[in-house]
Design an enzyme around this catalytic site. Structure first.
Site, PDB file in Angstrom:
ATOM      1  N   GLY A  48       0.820  -1.202   0.000  1.00  0.00           N
ATOM      2  CA  GLY A  48       0.000   0.000   0.000  1.00  0.00           C
ATOM      3  C   GLY A  48       0.852   1.248   0.000  1.00  0.00           C
ATOM      4  CD  GLU A  54       5.222   2.152  -4.178  1.00  0.00           C
ATOM      5  OE1 GLU A  54       4.523   2.373  -5.181  1.00  0.00           O
ATOM      6  OE2 GLU A  54       6.188   1.372  -4.170  1.00  0.00           O
ATOM      7  CG  ASP A 165      -2.197   8.736  13.311  1.00  0.00           C
ATOM      8  OD1 ASP A 165      -3.401   9.054  13.407  1.00  0.00           O
ATOM      9  OD2 ASP A 165      -1.649   8.482  12.226  1.00  0.00           O
TER      10      ASP A 165
END
Length: 760
Positions: A48, A54, A165
């Protein structure tokens, strides 16, 4: 400060942090020693793309482990984002926990930073929630996830790290549902539990009220995000939702969540914990440690801890460097393809579906079916000939004969490490060392004592091995032998009546000729430590750690390599077939250190530590590869085409042999009938031709990672190198190996902690 002072200071810091030196010397010394270690990687597929670049899946060839490289183009990043990237390396290097993505290394390829991380083969929690399709998780599953997330957060908070996060997309899973908290690009190192951060970062849906209001925040902001994740696990919906960021912030500050948690499904203790994490006042939210002490977790905490430890130990991780702190990465791009032939197919047939993440890692041929394990540990099976009724050996829940490879869906969530095929049944071993079996239980081979009848159409877990972790399994036509992690051997299935009406007893090595429908322990000669097991159609070989070979079962035409006059050899009345029921030393192989055994129907091949290939047994079709079709009593060392070559793989079928060499050649010889050798009939290799010398097949050079023959069928994996490049990683000044923090980085982090300097 001098270098000597730095090293002394570094050693003291290492001691404080629990780090140990490598091989009796400072782990930092490798950074200055000029030593170079080469680590080899093969790219598998792109997983992904994220905010920095990447993520690509790689296979490390040294230990066959899977790792992820985050590839970040530094040219495209601002100075702030570059600091964020280096911050992630810094944070990951000091976090070592079973529920945290492990950092292994990083490399610099010109202006591209490559961070090597642990791979989680089960996706992320976001996908897991979506896969529920409205069906709520059971509470025990939620508690299992909650415990692992809380344990990871407690660890990073104890290290003074604020994640900033936490969200379902950053909570990764293995196929065994082991949680790994990842993505520390926004993490911040705080000086103490009372330190406060100010910058507004994170994903909007998980932002705490204090973040929305632009006030200072601390570790309790991560607890809020945990509460949002837990809310999603219980409701399968976001905690807060809105059409724009402003409305979202308003709902978060007002505590206006999307729905109430179903109290008919979940206990009040669990629901209460969610709302405590989502308290508007940060001071009233529990810490991660306090969450772990909540009754909903504490009453099963010991069991959960043990489960996490067991699952983590079963994961195959890269072996960390103990030689140098500046390893060199050699990246080799290869094409990998699967071919099969035989059963009337005279030329190799390519299977197009095994590519990328589904490329083959391990193959096995049975009498009636093929099995492939992919690099991502999924099992595929299919029949070798269409139309024939199956008896469950494909594991797809029916008796259909599938002509194309099909994934065994019942094993989804299990990481399959190895597979072995019998005549009409299949055995496989997972990364957790569990064994699953399916297919015909006519001889008791499935090992379920006929609880499920004569045909087991889907994989069943063998409870017998729950407390006996399995290292390897091997299947004969009608028997099974398993080697456990503790070195014990168990066998079951057909003990006496064999194929073609022969009474080929003793293949189970149980000093009797009985059949057994459940695993029975095999007595191993005193002092012998078994390293691997190999089942032939009606015999079994046992390879010791010192390369000696033991055997039991049928010695017809000397396929066990046993002298007929030795103690323990018997003959069936009227049949004249010699056999042994106990593990007997193969003295003809004693002068070699054997590394691998490949039993065929009537002959056997072996490879020793020097890569020499030797054969013994029946030579009716020239399958011994010694130029003729005569009987040979002893072991034959193949020279000819193999002179000076190192043989890496060999497998024996019904009257033929296939072998691969280190210089990437593939050879076949013996009975060419019915397409056994993969040679076209119009080239002179029809059913009447039996080449008695190894002949190369496949015109070009290919490496063979795995190879399997059974009956008249062959399946193999072929690799071809496309390109290769070398990456040296000494340019960033942040090299870390063996889980040890490099000198300059550790001093930098230590200084930041003492002065409360922010690392972002």
């Amino acid at each position: 400060m001098s270098l000597e002072e730095y090293e002394r200071h570094y050693a003291s810091l290492n001691s404080e942090s629990g780090c140990e030196s490598v091989s009796g010397r400072s782990a930092a010394s490798g950074a200055f020693s000029g030593e170079e270690e080469r680590l080899h990687y093969i790219p598998i597929r792109v997983l992904g793309k994220g905010s920095f670049g990447e993520a690509t899946l790689y296979r490390r060839t040294e230990d066959n482990s899977l790792v992820v490289w985050k590839e970040i183009d530094l040219n495209c990043l601002s100075d702030k984002k570059r600091r964020d990237v280096m911050n992630e390396i810094s944070i990951l290097s000091i976090l070592q926990h079973n529920n945290i993505i492990a950092y292994f290394n990083h490399f610099m390829d010109k202006n591209t930073l490559l961070i090597e991380l642990e791979y989680c083969n089960g996706g992320n929690l976001y996908d897991k929630i979506n896969q529920q399709k409205g069906e709520l998780f059971k509470e025990e599953v939620v508690v299992w996830y909650l415990y692992q997330i809380a344990a990871a957060v407690a660890h990073i908070h104890k290290a003074g790290v604020l994640h900033r996060d936490i969200k379902t997309l950053n909570i990764f899973l293995t196929k065994t549902n082991l949680i790994k908290l990842g993505d520390y690009g926004l993490a911040k190192k705080l000086g103490s539990e009372y330190s406060m951060a100010e910058s507004c970062v994170g994903t909007p849906y998980y932002m705490s009220p204090e973040l929305c209001q632009g006030v200072k925040y601390n570790f309790k902001s991560d607890i809020w995000a945990m509460g949002c994740v837990l809310f999603e696990l219980l409701t399968l919906t976001r905690t807060f939702d809105a059409t724009n960021p402003l409305n979202l912030c308003v709902k978060i500050v007002q505590g206006n969540w999307t729905m109430e948690i179903n109290s008919d499904v979940y206990t009040s203790d669990l629901i209460k914990l969610v709302y405590e994490c989502l308290d508007q006042d940060p001071e009233k939210r529990p810490t991660a440690e306090q969450i772990l002490e909540q009754p909903v977790i504490s009453r099963v905490r010991v069991e959960l801890e043990e489960r996490v430890a067991a699952l983590n130990s079963a994961i195959k991780k890269p072996k960390l460097s103990t030689v140098t702190e500046t390893p060199v990465a050699v990246v080799t791009t290869r094409s990998r393809e699967v071919y099969f032939w035989g059963g009337g197919k005279f030329t190799p047939q390519k299977l197009d579906m095994f590519k990328g993440g589904s490329s083959a890692q391990h193959v096995c041929a049975g009498e009636t079916h093929f099995a492939v394990v992919t690099v991502e540990k999924e099992l595929y099976t299919w029949s070798v000939q269409g139309g024939a009724k199956m008896v469950g050996q494909l594991g797809h829940g029916d008796q259909a004969s599938y002509r194309q490879p099909r994934r065994v869906e019942r094993l989804q969530g299990k990481a399959i490490r190895q597979v072995s095929c019998g005549a009409d049944f299949t055995a496989c071993v997972t990364d957790e060392d569990q064994m699953y079996m399916f297919g015909s239980d006519y001889y008791g081979c499935v090992g379920v004592e006929n609880e499920l009848g004569m045909e087991v159409l889907e994989p069943v877990l063998l409870d017998f091995f729950q407390e006996r972790p399995v290292r390897q399994v091997s299947c004969g036509d009608n028997h099974v032998v398993a080697l456990t992690r503790s070195g014990d051997i168990y066998s079951w299935g057909c003990g006496e009546h064999g194929e073609r009406g022969h009474m080929t007893a003793g293949r189970l090595g149980l000093d009797c000729e009985d059949d057994f429908s459940s695993p029975m322990q095999v007595e191993v000669p005193k002092g012998a430590v078994i390293d691997s097991v190999y089942c032939g159609s009606d015999c079994t070989f046992f390879l010791t750690e010192f390369g000696k070979v033991l055997a039991c079962g049928s010695n017809e035409l000397n396929k066990l390599g046993l002298n007929l006059g030795i103690t323990g050899i018997k003959n069936h009345p009227g049949e004249g077939i010699p056999y042994t029921t106990t593990l007997t030393l193969v003295k003809q192989l004693s002068r070699f250190k054997i590394q691998f055994i490949a039993p065929g129907k009537t002959h056997t091949a072996a490879i020793d530590e020097r890569g020499r290939l030797m054969t013994f047994g029946c030579n009716k079709f020239g399958q011994l590869g010694v130029k003729d079709f005569k009987k040979h009593q002893g072991v034959q060392i193949l020279v000819g085409p193999f002179g000076g070559k190192f043989v890496t793989k060999v497998s024996c079928g019904d009257g033929f042999t296939i072998a691969a060499t280190e210089d990437n050649q593939i050879f076949a010889w013996g009975n060419a009938g019915n397409g056994r050798l993969g040679m076209p009939a119009d080239k002179g290799f029809g059913s009447e031709v039996c080449p008695a010398l190894p002949r190369p097949i496949f015109g070009s050079l290919h490496h063979v990672p795995d190879l399997s023959c059974r009956g008249w069928h062959t399946i193999l994996i072929m690799e071809k190198v496309l390109n290769s490049k070398t990456i040296r990683s000494n340019s960033s000044g942040l090299s870390i190996a063996s889980g040890k923090i490099s000198l300059l980085l550790l001093l930098f982090i230590h200084a930041c902690v003492r002065s409360s300097v922010i690392l972002v």
